[in-house]
Design an enzyme around this catalytic site. Structure first.
Site, PDB file in Angstrom:
ATOM      1  N   SER A  41       0.832  -1.210   0.000  1.00 27.46           N
ATOM      2  CA  SER A  41       0.000   0.000   0.000  1.00 27.46           C
ATOM      3  C   SER A  41       0.864   1.257   0.000  1.00 27.46           C
ATOM      4  CB  SER A  41      -0.927  -0.004   1.220  1.00 27.46           C
ATOM      5  OG  SER A  41      -0.191  -0.156   2.411  1.00 27.46           O
ATOM      6  N   ASN A  86      -2.033  -2.403  13.315  1.00 26.84           N
ATOM      7  CA  ASN A  86      -3.500  -2.264  13.302  1.00 26.84           C
ATOM      8  C   ASN A  86      -3.952  -1.002  14.044  1.00 26.84           C
ATOM      9  OD1 ASN A  86      -3.377  -4.630  11.957  1.00 26.84           O
ATOM     10  ND2 ASN A  86      -4.221  -5.903  13.605  1.00 26.84           N
ATOM     11  N   SER A 112     -14.569  26.645 -27.731  1.00 27.80           N
ATOM     12  CA  SER A 112     -14.655  25.440 -28.548  1.00 27.80           C
ATOM     13  C   SER A 112     -13.629  25.549 -29.652  1.00 27.80           C
ATOM     14  CB  SER A 112     -16.059  25.328 -29.137  1.00 27.80           C
ATOM     15  OG  SER A 112     -16.034  24.507 -30.294  1.00 27.80           O
ATOM     16  N   LYS A 169     -18.582  29.916 -28.746  1.00 23.83           N
ATOM     17  CA  LYS A 169     -18.850  29.184 -27.507  1.00 23.83           C
ATOM     18  C   LYS A 169     -18.099  29.714 -26.292  1.00 23.83           C
ATOM     19  CE  LYS A 169     -21.243  25.412 -28.024  1.00 23.83           C
ATOM     20  NZ  LYS A 169     -21.382  24.502 -27.103  1.00 23.83           N
ATOM     21  N   ASN A 194     -18.136  27.792 -22.821  1.00 26.16           N
ATOM     22  CA  ASN A 194     -18.722  26.640 -22.132  1.00 26.16           C
ATOM     23  C   ASN A 194     -18.418  26.663 -20.630  1.00 26.16           C
ATOM     24  OD1 ASN A 194     -19.740  25.533 -24.532  1.00 26.16           O
ATOM     25  ND2 ASN A 194     -17.766  24.587 -24.992  1.00 26.16           N
ATOM     26  N   GLU A 197     -19.913  21.913 -15.270  1.00 26.23           N
ATOM     27  CA  GLU A 197     -20.273  20.566 -15.747  1.00 26.23           C
ATOM     28  C   GLU A 197     -19.457  19.510 -15.012  1.00 26.23           C
ATOM     29  OE1 GLU A 197     -20.493  20.560 -20.265  1.00 26.23           O
ATOM     30  OE2 GLU A 197     -19.823  22.586 -19.824  1.00 26.23           O
ATOM     31  N   GLN A 241      -7.422  -2.184   4.147  1.00 25.01           N
ATOM     32  CA  GLN A 241      -6.405  -1.385   3.466  1.00 25.01           C
ATOM     33  C   GLN A 241      -7.005  -0.659   2.261  1.00 25.01           C
ATOM     34  OE1 GLN A 241      -2.199  -2.670   3.215  1.00 25.01           O
ATOM     35  NE2 GLN A 241      -2.617  -3.003   1.047  1.00 25.01           N
TER      36      GLN A 241
HETATM   37  N1  ARG Z   1      -1.234  -1.285   5.351  1.00 22.89           N
HETATM   38  C1  ARG Z   1      -2.168  -1.782   6.288  1.00 22.89           C
HETATM   39  C2  ARG Z   1      -3.535  -1.096   6.124  1.00 22.89           C
HETATM   40  O1  ARG Z   1      -3.589  -0.145   5.464  1.00 22.89           O
HETATM   41  C3  ARG Z   1      -1.691  -1.529   7.673  1.00 22.89           C
HETATM   42  C4  ARG Z   1      -2.193  -2.496   8.672  1.00 22.89           C
HETATM   43  C5  ARG Z   1      -1.635  -3.829   8.390  1.00 22.89           C
HETATM   44  N2  ARG Z   1      -1.931  -4.738   9.421  1.00 22.89           N
HETATM   45  C6  ARG Z   1      -1.759  -6.051   9.270  1.00 22.89           C
HETATM   46  N3  ARG Z   1      -2.077  -6.794  10.283  1.00 22.89           N
HETATM   47  N4  ARG Z   1      -1.351  -6.550   8.158  1.00 22.89           N
HETATM   48  O2  ARG Z   1      -4.549  -1.541   6.629  1.00 22.89           O
END
Ligand code: ARG
Length: 461
Positions: free
Chosen positions: A26, A113, A280, A286, A288, A293, A325
């Protein structure tokens, strides 16, 4: 480090498949949480030291190291690594490179977490504040329009058919109210989300003697969250933000649509300045209203983000699941979209040039004062409203047949429909009289609009 993974290699013999890394990582998006992640880690390290869980000297090294990490990220010099998955592990691994052994104590009594839940709450909390500022700016622009045009008459519509005359100021103030409620929803959401998940650890809390009130206070939270399972597994704060954002985007789209209609050649109620229109490539005439929009369209994007996260969260068992995530990109995109939309709308509203004469002429068209006539029949002749409605309908039909508007219909033609009508009726058939008479609280009369403008000026400063 020879382990298969620097953070949990002890149990693993082999590293992840490349596609596993790709789907799992991520860091490509959650790097946006870096400032919050570092703030959370600083608060956590200071608390660990204060509670005697790690040495003061380690906490000091961690604090300095985290500042270096922050400056590296801000300077664009940070070596982000996909194999370290996310912002939390990227920061921690870099910290270890920079300061060595003390970094390995930072994750005591903590889990990613509670860490990610904290980071994300902090980030969304900031967005509530930024969006609220954006809303205030938009309200001020609307208020300036309302003040300038408190007594400018325009047609009010129902079914997009001319209904009754209203004032430009009244119309602008309708949106001031809507955006005030949007700000109210963000304030409510902010107050509810302002509790700290940190210290929930993975899901069950921790055996270390931590001080959760200390970390909560350091991060500006009102208090720690009461339940560790709830703390790591709830994303309703993000859902509330997205819901409030979607409602706000819906309001923006309605104003955007009105601007599109008002700018059209058929209406010409307002003119947008050149810097808020596009031309345009083929039709030289035009101008616009592209931004309006796009604002109309971006509502789909914000609501889509809300639907996506509702769908992610629905049916998830407690506590953390990696599904969660998927919360971030939706919220990031919705927040970016909302801020841009608010800024664009503010610019357009500030630059709107209403055509006062055209508005007033349009207000008089379509027999817009028929209700005033019916009300007069009730007030002066004592007719029951339903009968007055019927008589007025016949007078409108007569005017339509004669090809004139209501004030243009001769008294004799009205008396042919109801003999008791007198010339006094002409006093209520003009659009200025019509709006001036609508003095009920919340009504469109210029006097009422000016009171509301004054009230809002005091609120918005
Ligand atoms: N990148 C994870 C998220 O966005 C962080 C938490 C990951 N925790 C885990 N137990 N793998 O949720």
């Amino acid at each position: 480090m020879t382990d298969a993974n620097a953070m949990w290699g002890g149990r693993f013999a082999a590293g992840p498949d490349a596609i596993m890394t790709a789907i799992n990582a991520s860091i490509g998006f959650d790097r946006r949480l870096h400032a919050q992640d570092i703030a959370g880690s600083r608060a956590h390290a200071a608390m660990l030291a204060a509670c005697g869980i790690i040495p003061d000297s380690d906490a000091a090294a961690i604090r300095e190291g985290l500042l270096t990490v922050l400056s590296e990220i801000e300077a664009g010099r940070f070596p982000f690594r996909d194999d370290l998955e996310d912002i939390h592990m990227n920061v921690e691994a870099r910290l270890a490179e920079l300061i060595g052994a003390p970094a390995r104590r930072l994750h005591t009594a903590r889990s990613r977490n509670d860490q990610v839940a904290t980071d994300f709450r902090l980030w969304v909390r900031d967005q509530c504040d930024t969006a609220t500022e954006g809303l205030r700016a938009l309200q001020r622009a609307l208020l300036a329009q309302a003040e300038a045009g408190a007594d400018w008459v325009m047609p009010g519509f129902t079914h997009l058919q001319v209904a009754q005359p209203v004032t430009w100021g009244h119309h602008m103030l309708a949106y001031v109210e809507m955006f005030a409620r949007d700000a109210g929803r963000l304030a409510d959401a902010r107050a509810r989300m302002n509790e700290c998940p940190l210290g929930a650890a993975a899901l069950a809390g921790t055996s270390f003697p931590i001080d959760r009130a200390m970390t909560a206070a350091a991060l500006g939270f009102d208090r720690p969250m009461a339940n560790s399972l709830d703390a790591v597994s709830s994303r309703d704060f993000a859902l509330e933000f997205l819901s409030a954002a979607a409602i706000c985007a819906t309001h923006l789209s309605r104003l955007a649509e009105e601007i599109v209609i008002w700018c059209s050649a058929q209406f010409r109620f307002v003119r947008l300045p050149d810097r808020w229109t596009t031309g345009s490539s083929i039709m030289p005439q035009k101008r616009n209203p592209d931004a309006a929009e796009l604002l109309r369209a971006k509502t789909g994007r914000v609501l889509g983000a809300a639907v996506a996260l509702f769908t992610v969260m629905k049916g998830l068992p407690l506590a953390y699941s990696k599904d969660m995530q998927e919360d971030k990109e939706q919220v990031f995109d919705a927040a970016d979209t909302l801020m841009l939309a608010l800024a664009a709308m503010t610019g357009m509203v500030a630059g709107l040039a209403p055509d006062r004469a055209r508005l007033e002429a349009a207000a008089a068209a379509g027999f817009s004062t028929a209700t005033d006539l019916a009300d007069w029949l009730v007030r002066r002749l004592g007719l029951p409203f339903r009968e007055a409605h019927h008589v007025t309908g016949r007078i409108v039909a007569a005017a339509e047949a004669a090809g004139c508007d209501l004030p243009g219909l001769p008294l004799g033609a009205m008396q042919a429909i109801h003999p008791a009508i007198t010339a006094e009726v002409f006093g209520v058939l003009g659009v200025q009289n019509s709006v001036a008479s609508r003095t009920s609280p919340g009504g469109t009369a210029p006097a009422r609009v000016r009171e509301e403008v004054a009230r809002w000026k005091a609120v918005l400063g």
